[in-house]
Design a protein around this motif. Structure first.
Motif, PDB file in Angstrom:
ATOM      1  N   ASP A 217       0.825  -1.226   0.000  1.00  0.00           N
ATOM      2  CA  ASP A 217       0.000   0.000   0.000  1.00  0.00           C
ATOM      3  C   ASP A 217       0.853   1.269   0.000  1.00  0.00           C
ATOM      4  O   ASP A 217       0.524   2.259   0.672  1.00  0.00           O
ATOM      5  N   ILE A 218       1.935   1.244  -0.764  1.00  0.00           N
ATOM      6  CA  ILE A 218       2.818   2.407  -0.886  1.00  0.00           C
ATOM      7  C   ILE A 218       2.460   3.167  -2.167  1.00  0.00           C
ATOM      8  O   ILE A 218       2.500   2.595  -3.253  1.00  0.00           O
ATOM      9  N   LYS A 219       2.103   4.421  -2.042  1.00  0.00           N
ATOM     10  CA  LYS A 219       1.804   5.252  -3.204  1.00  0.00           C
ATOM     11  C   LYS A 219       3.114   5.723  -3.833  1.00  0.00           C
ATOM     12  O   LYS A 219       4.073   6.021  -3.121  1.00  0.00           O
ATOM     13  N   TYR A 220       3.109   5.837  -5.135  1.00  0.00           N
ATOM     14  CA  TYR A 220       4.371   6.096  -5.837  1.00  0.00           C
ATOM     15  C   TYR A 220       4.113   6.831  -7.148  1.00  0.00           C
ATOM     16  O   TYR A 220       2.978   6.913  -7.642  1.00  0.00           O
ATOM     17  N   GLN A 221       5.186   7.391  -7.713  1.00  0.00           N
ATOM     18  CA  GLN A 221       5.203   7.798  -9.109  1.00  0.00           C
ATOM     19  C   GLN A 221       6.586   7.443  -9.658  1.00  0.00           C
ATOM     20  O   GLN A 221       7.596   7.559  -8.958  1.00  0.00           O
ATOM     21  N   VAL A 222       6.627   6.945 -10.889  1.00  0.00           N
ATOM     22  CA  VAL A 222       7.876   6.554 -11.537  1.00  0.00           C
ATOM     23  C   VAL A 222       8.333   7.701 -12.431  1.00  0.00           C
ATOM     24  O   VAL A 222       7.528   8.278 -13.175  1.00  0.00           O
ATOM     25  N   LEU A 223       9.610   8.042 -12.363  1.00  0.00           N
ATOM     26  CA  LEU A 223      10.132   9.088 -13.232  1.00  0.00           C
ATOM     27  C   LEU A 223      11.642   8.951 -13.397  1.00  0.00           C
ATOM     28  O   LEU A 223      12.286   8.313 -12.576  1.00  0.00           O
ATOM     29  N   PRO A 224      12.212   9.524 -14.468  1.00  0.00           N
ATOM     30  CA  PRO A 224      11.526  10.178 -15.576  1.00  0.00           C
ATOM     31  C   PRO A 224      10.991   9.206 -16.631  1.00  0.00           C
ATOM     32  O   PRO A 224      10.193   9.574 -17.458  1.00  0.00           O
ATOM     33  N   ARG A 225      11.466   7.972 -16.625  1.00  0.00           N
ATOM     34  CA  ARG A 225      11.030   6.999 -17.622  1.00  0.00           C
ATOM     35  C   ARG A 225       9.561   6.633 -17.404  1.00  0.00           C
ATOM     36  O   ARG A 225       9.154   6.383 -16.263  1.00  0.00           O
ATOM     37  N   PHE A 226       8.758   6.615 -18.476  1.00  0.00           N
ATOM     38  CA  PHE A 226       7.342   6.261 -18.435  1.00  0.00           C
ATOM     39  C   PHE A 226       6.521   7.217 -17.566  1.00  0.00           C
ATOM     40  O   PHE A 226       5.499   6.832 -17.013  1.00  0.00           O
ATOM     41  N   SER A 227       6.967   8.455 -17.439  1.00  0.00           N
ATOM     42  CA  SER A 227       6.244   9.434 -16.644  1.00  0.00           C
ATOM     43  C   SER A 227       5.631  10.496 -17.553  1.00  0.00           C
ATOM     44  O   SER A 227       5.826  10.480 -18.771  1.00  0.00           O
ATOM     45  N   SER A 228       4.901  11.412 -16.950  1.00  0.00           N
ATOM     46  CA  SER A 228       4.373  12.572 -17.664  1.00  0.00           C
ATOM     47  C   SER A 228       5.139  13.811 -17.223  1.00  0.00           C
ATOM     48  O   SER A 228       5.858  13.797 -16.217  1.00  0.00           O
TER      49      SER A 228
END
Length: 465
Positions: A217-228
């Motif tokens: 249940d860890i919220k995340y964002q991936v970057l810079p690859r496959f990000s906006s």
């Protein structure tokens, strides 16, 4: 001190004393890289290799809502042909001989406007090439002029293709530009997600890590690859940052910590059971979900124990060709399966990733170490001398190893991250062992016996200052 005050990122050679020419033993490499500065070596003969422009293009091409312009000759623009996605598009300024003399600013201006009108991106990246690095076109003036006109960020990526022999410098150059010109400099408040930094990992590798993050249940964002673009801007709002490959994404994570106070949780690359376990438990400790993470890891370990034979690689000699940050994880896994690691190759060693070498001390100190970007002829020399059974590689161009009689296990198009990656690697070895018997008596390669009888460091010399 932050590097963001500089106009562009320094090469790995200047910033971290990166060594990209070495052929010797693990013991010799540890000794040679142990000082406050790493002494450089040169190759008096070198095979073709990739450069930082290709690395920069590769990661930028995976950003969802950005347009890419390769500012150079049409040959440089062809780097986009390596993309698997047929829907992917990019632009080239197609500079010709006349433009290298009189300047290509008009073509660049036209390309930016066309990219904006056709794609309506949220940002435009202009990738530099050797032609522009030599003719000194005033790219910044065009950026200032057009940013006011079209109203989105236009970002110069200062790659040149010849000042560094360490292609990962391309990731640093992209990082520097994203930090300086795109990431929100005045975030109002921290938000409940972590940054997961990825530069070279496939979408399948990222999915394997995301699977574990969701389980906890860890919220995340991936970057810079496959990000906006919006996700990249929000990087300064994260509660923490983790990096999938420290030698690629460490620069971004450290600058986020120093400039924007986003804590950098330093971990191992999540490869193999032990590496993935260490990655998750370190993150869980910071986020205070240790109990949940420990239970999850124990369940995975029990299933792996039931599914995997620890004698799969008994009697097999293995050579690993990979990013140095991942080699210890590979070596532990292969050793635990009964294999003997007799050598490894990596693109570079610098003042930061050299700590990975100490994690290899459980191996024989006399195993072969080849440091270099490409240089397949040197690896063929090592494989021939070491009588290697299995050659494991993350990179393109592994056919030379099979010519030497080794069975090739390529991880380039496989998902080897996370706990699922253990099964992928295991199954790859099962198939490789089945195939290995068919290679007995295989042609002993395209390199002459006279070369393979020489010392592997024949063309690697100490640089004279």
């Amino acid at each position: 001190m932050s590097f963001l005050e500089d106009r562009k990122a320094l090469t790995r050679e200047k910033r971290l004393s990166a060594l990209s020419h070495f052929h010797g033993t693990l013991e010799g490499l540890i000794d040679e890289t142990s000082g406050t500065e790493i002494k450089q070596r040169v190759r008096t003969y070198s095979q073709i290799h990739v450069d930082e422009t290709i690395y920069a293009f590769d990661v930028l091409s995976k950003i969802e809502d950005a347009a890419i312009i390769v500012n150079g000759a049409i040959g440089c623009g062809n780097i986009g042909l390596t993309q698997i996605d047929e829907a992917f598009g990019w632009y080239s300024t197609n500079l010709v001989e006349r433009d290298t003399i009189l300047g290509g600013e008009d073509k660049l201006r036209e390309a930016v406007i066309r990219a904006y009108e056709e794609q309506h991106p949220k940002a435009v990246f202009i990738i530099g090439t050797p032609v522009v690095a030599i003719n000194n076109d005033d790219v910044n003036s065009i950026i200032l002029e057009l940013e006011d006109e079209i109203g989105i960020p236009i970002i110069s990526i200062y790659t040149d293709g010849f000042k560094s022999k360490t292609p990962v410098t391309g990731y640093d150059i992209v990082t520097h530009s994203l930090l300086k010109y795109l990431i929100d400099k005045n975030p109002e408040e921290t938000e409940p997600f972590i940054n997961v930094i990825s530069f070279s990992e496939s979408i399948e590798d990222i999915a394997a890590i995301v699977k574990s993050l969701k389980a906890l249940d860890i919220k995340y964002q991936v970057l810079p690859r496959f990000s906006s673009i919006d996700e990249i801007k929000a990087a300064s709002k994260a509660k923490a940052t983790v990096v999938l490959n420290p030698e690629e994404g460490g620069y971004l994570a450290r600058e986020l910590e120093e400039v924007y106070d986003v804590p950098y949780i330093v971990t191992e690359a999540p490869v193999g059971f032990r590496g993935t376990k260490a990655f998750l438990l370190k993150l869980a400790a910071y986020l205070k979900v240790e109990d949940k993470a420990s239970k999850y890891v124990d369940e995975v370990e029990a299933e792996l124990t039931r599914s995997i034979s620890k004698h799969l690689l008994d009697g097999k000699k293995i050579f690993i060709d990979a990013s140095l940050s991942r080699i210890p994880a590979y070596a532990r896994l292969f050793t635990n399966l009964g294999g003997e690691v007799v050598g490894f190759g990596a693109p570079f060693v610098d003042l930061e990733n050299r700590n990975q070498l100490s994690k290899l001390r459980f191996l024989s100190k006399g195993i072969t170490a080849v440091i270099g970007n490409g240089q397949y002829f040197e690896k063929a020399n090592a494989i021939a001398k070491g009588e290697v059974d299995i050659y494991v590689s993350e990179f393109q161009g592994s056919s030379f190893a099979s010519d030497e009689g080794a069975t090739v296990v390529s991880t380039r198009n496989k998902s080897i991250y996370g706990f699922d990656g253990v099964y992928v690697l295991y199954d790859s070895f099962v198939k490789a062992i089945r195939l290995s018997g068919k290679l007995q008596g295989a042609d002993k390669g395209n390199y002459k016996i006279s070369w393979k009888n020489k010392s592997g460091n024949w063309y690697v010399k100490q640089e004279v200052s």
